[in-house]
Design a protein around this motif. Structure first.
Motif, short mmCIF file in Angstrom:
data_model
loop_
_atom_site.label_atom_id
_atom_site.label_comp_id
_atom_site.label_asym_id
_atom_site.label_seq_id
_atom_site.Cartn_x
_atom_site.Cartn_y
_atom_site.Cartn_z
N PRO A 211 -7.32 10.02 1.15
CA PRO A 211 -8.37 9.00 0.95
C PRO A 211 -9.02 9.15 -0.43
CG PRO A 211 -8.58 10.07 3.09
CD PRO A 211 -7.57 10.84 2.33
N GLN A 212 -9.18 8.03 -1.10
CA GLN A 212 -9.86 8.00 -2.38
C GLN A 212 -11.32 7.62 -2.17
OE1 GLN A 212 -8.08 8.92 -5.11
NE2 GLN A 212 -6.35 9.21 -3.72
N LYS A 213 -12.07 7.68 -3.23
CA LYS A 213 -13.48 7.29 -3.14
C LYS A 213 -13.57 5.82 -2.74
CE LYS A 213 -17.78 7.34 -5.76
NZ LYS A 213 -18.41 7.62 -7.07
N ASN A 214 -14.48 5.51 -1.84
CA ASN A 214 -14.65 4.15 -1.32
C ASN A 214 -13.39 3.64 -0.62
OD1 ASN A 214 -17.27 4.03 -2.44
ND2 ASN A 214 -16.42 3.40 -4.43
N PHE A 215 -12.61 4.55 -0.06
CA PHE A 215 -11.36 4.19 0.62
C PHE A 215 -11.66 3.39 1.89
CE2 PHE A 215 -8.33 5.23 4.02
CZ PHE A 215 -7.15 4.80 3.45
N ARG A 216 -10.91 2.30 2.09
CA ARG A 216 -11.02 1.48 3.30
C ARG A 216 -9.63 1.23 3.86
NH1 ARG A 216 -15.32 -1.68 4.77
NH2 ARG A 216 -13.88 -3.22 5.57
N LEU A 217 -9.53 1.29 5.18
CA LEU A 217 -8.28 0.93 5.82
C LEU A 217 -8.02 -0.56 5.64
CD1 LEU A 217 -8.45 2.84 9.22
CD2 LEU A 217 -6.84 3.27 7.38
N LEU B 69 -0.71 -5.16 11.38
CA LEU B 69 -0.92 -4.14 12.41
C LEU B 69 -0.49 -2.77 11.90
CD1 LEU B 69 0.38 -5.95 15.64
CD2 LEU B 69 -2.00 -5.53 15.00
N ILE B 70 0.67 -2.72 11.25
CA ILE B 70 1.18 -1.43 10.75
C ILE B 70 0.29 -0.88 9.65
CG2 ILE B 70 3.12 -0.34 9.55
CD1 ILE B 70 4.95 -2.36 11.02
N ASN B 71 -0.14 -1.74 8.74
CA ASN B 71 -0.95 -1.29 7.60
C ASN B 71 -2.37 -0.90 7.99
OD1 ASN B 71 1.20 -1.71 5.85
ND2 ASN B 71 0.57 -3.81 5.36
N SER B 72 -2.80 -1.30 9.19
CA SER B 72 -4.15 -0.96 9.62
C SER B 72 -4.23 0.44 10.23
CB SER B 72 -4.66 -1.99 10.64
OG SER B 72 -3.90 -1.93 11.83
N VAL B 73 -3.07 1.07 10.38
CA VAL B 73 -3.02 2.43 10.94
C VAL B 73 -3.04 3.44 9.80
CG1 VAL B 73 -1.69 4.06 12.32
CG2 VAL B 73 -1.71 1.64 12.93
N PRO B 74 -3.96 4.40 9.80
CA PRO B 74 -4.01 5.38 8.71
C PRO B 74 -2.76 6.24 8.67
CG PRO B 74 -5.48 6.03 10.50
CD PRO B 74 -5.00 4.65 10.82
N ALA B 75 -2.21 6.46 7.48
CA ALA B 75 -1.03 7.30 7.31
C ALA B 75 -1.44 8.76 7.31
CB ALA B 75 -0.33 6.94 6.00
N LEU B 76 -0.63 9.60 7.99
CA LEU B 76 -0.97 11.01 8.09
C LEU B 76 -1.00 11.70 6.73
CD1 LEU B 76 1.09 12.05 11.25
CD2 LEU B 76 -1.37 11.73 11.09
#
Length: 325
Positions: free
Chosen positions: A267-273, A256-263
C-alpha cells in the motif's frame, strides 16, 4: 467431453409485488459437470440464490414463480415432477447447505433428530442404525464428542459448528449434487478455512458435483474449477477460474477481481482499493440495454439501448458484452 450432472436451460424467475411482476432471473442457461465445483458469483441482488433455490423448487410461491425453463437431472425435468417425487429427489440426490444454518434448522429438535429424520426418509436404515450413521456423519465433519452433541439443540452450537451440522445433514444421503449457498458467510477467517478444507475433502472422497454460491473470490480461487458471474439476473461471463482471474473480459468481472486486495501489494500513501461505482439495480429499475452500463467505465452508446447476448469468445469462455461482439 465433461459429463453434465445438472443442466439448466432458459430459467426465468419472477416475483409479484401488488400488480407488478418483477423478473429476478432472466432466462439463464448453464450446466454443472460431474465431479466439478461451479462457483456462482456476484453482488447481493444479482440473482445467485434465487437461481439456486429454483433447482429444488424452493422459491416461495407466491410471491415467487418460475415462469419458464428446464432443470434436467437424470434426463428428467425437475420443474415437471410431482411433489412426492420431487421430495424424494431433495436430500437424496440433490442436497443444499443454506446460507443461515440458525434459521434453516428446527430450533425445537436436537441436531441428531434432524439428521436422523433425513436418513429415515431417504434410506432403509432403522432408527438405531440412523443414529449410528448420524454419529459417524458428525465425526466426519469434525464435531467433537458426537455421541453427546447429537442430543443438543442448534442454539447450543457456535456458528461454525452449526455450519458443520448443516454440511453433515446435506451429506447424510450421499447426494450427487450439493448446492452450497454462502457456506462461509458470517464465519471468522479460521473457521472459513476449515469449512473450505472440509468441502474440498468431501468432494475428493465422494466425487460429488458442487454448485457454490458466493461473493468471496478467495473462496472461488480455493475450491472451484469454473465460475459463472451474474449481474441483475443475467450471466455476464463464464469460464474456467484460472482464465477469468487471469484475463477477464467483462468490465463487471474485472471490477470484482480488482476490488480484492492483492496479497503481495504494498500500500502506498493515500492507497485506496479499486471499487465499482453505484449499486446493483432493484428489480423494478433494471436499465435498458446492458444492465451494467450505468456503472461501467467502458460503456458506449450501444450499451444503453441494446442488450448483448452471452457469446463464446474462446473454448469454455463466454461473455455478454458489446466490447466483445
Amino acid at each position: 467431453m465433461p459429463t453434465p450432472e445438472l443442466r439448466v436451460k432458459n430459467l426465468k424467475v419472477a416475483f409479484t409485488t401488488g400488480d407488478e411482476e418483477l423478473i429476478a432471473v432472466h432466462g439463464i442457461s448453464y450446466q454443472l459437470n460431474r465431479g466439478e465445483t461451479l462457483a456462482l458469483v456476484g453482488e447481493s441482488g444479482s440473482g445467485k440464490t434465487v437461481s439456486a433455490l429454483s433447482v429444488l423448487r424452493l422459491i416461495p410461491e407466491p410471491p415467487g414463480k418460475i415462469l419458464s425453463g428446464e432443470i434436467l437431472f437424470d434426463d428428467k425435468d425437475l420443474l415437471k415432477l410431482q411433489a412426492k417425487e420431487l421430495r424424494e429427489r431433495r436430500g437424496r440426490d440433490i442436497a443444499m447447505i443454506f446460507q443461515d444454518p440458525m434459521t434453516s434448522m428446527n430450533p425445537v429438535l436436537t441436531i441428531g433428530e434432524q439428521i436422523i429424520e433425513t436418513l429415515l426418509r431417504h434410506t432403509p436404515l432403522s432408527r438405531s442404525e440412523a443414529r449410528v450413521k448420524t454419529i459417524d456423519l458428525l465425526n466426519q465433519v469434525d464435531i467433537p464428542f458426537p455421541e453427546q452433541k447429537l442430543d443438543q439443540y442448534p442454539h447450543q452450537f457456535s456458528g461454525g459448528m452449526r455450519q458443520r451440522v448443516m454440511i453433515a445433514m446435506a451429506l447424510s444421503c450421499s447426494p450427487r449434487v450439493l448446492i452450497a449457498d454462502e457456506p462461509t458467510t458470517a464465519l471468522d477467517v479460521l473457521i472459513q478455512a476449515q469449512i473450505i478444507e472440509l468441502l474440498k475433502q468431501i468432494k475428493k472422497e465422494s466425487q460429488m458435483s458442487i454448485l457454490l454460491i458466493t461473493h468471496d473470490l478467495g473462496v472461488v480461487a480455493e475450491i472451484a474449477q469454473r465460475v459463472m458471474v451474474m449481474y441483475a439476473g443475467d450471466i455476464v461471463e463464464t469460464g474456467p477460474v484460472s482464465k477469468l482471474f487471469r484475463a477477464s473480459l467483462h468490465p463487471y468481472t474485472s471490477g470484482l477481481i480488482n476490488s480484492v486486495p492483492a496479497l503481495k501489494a504494498t500500500p502506498q500513501k493515500n492507497f485506496r482499493l479499486s471499487e465499482i461505482s453505484g449499486t446493483v439495480p432493484s428489480l423494478s429499475q433494471i436499465p435498458s440495454g446492458c444492465p451494467f452500463h450505468p456503472r461501467c467505465p467502458s460503456a458506449e452508446t450501444r450499451c444503453r439501448t441494446d442488450k448483448p447476448r452471452l457469446k463464446e469468445i474462446a473454448p469454455d469462455h463466454a461473455v455478454s458484452c458489446w466490447l466483445h461482439p
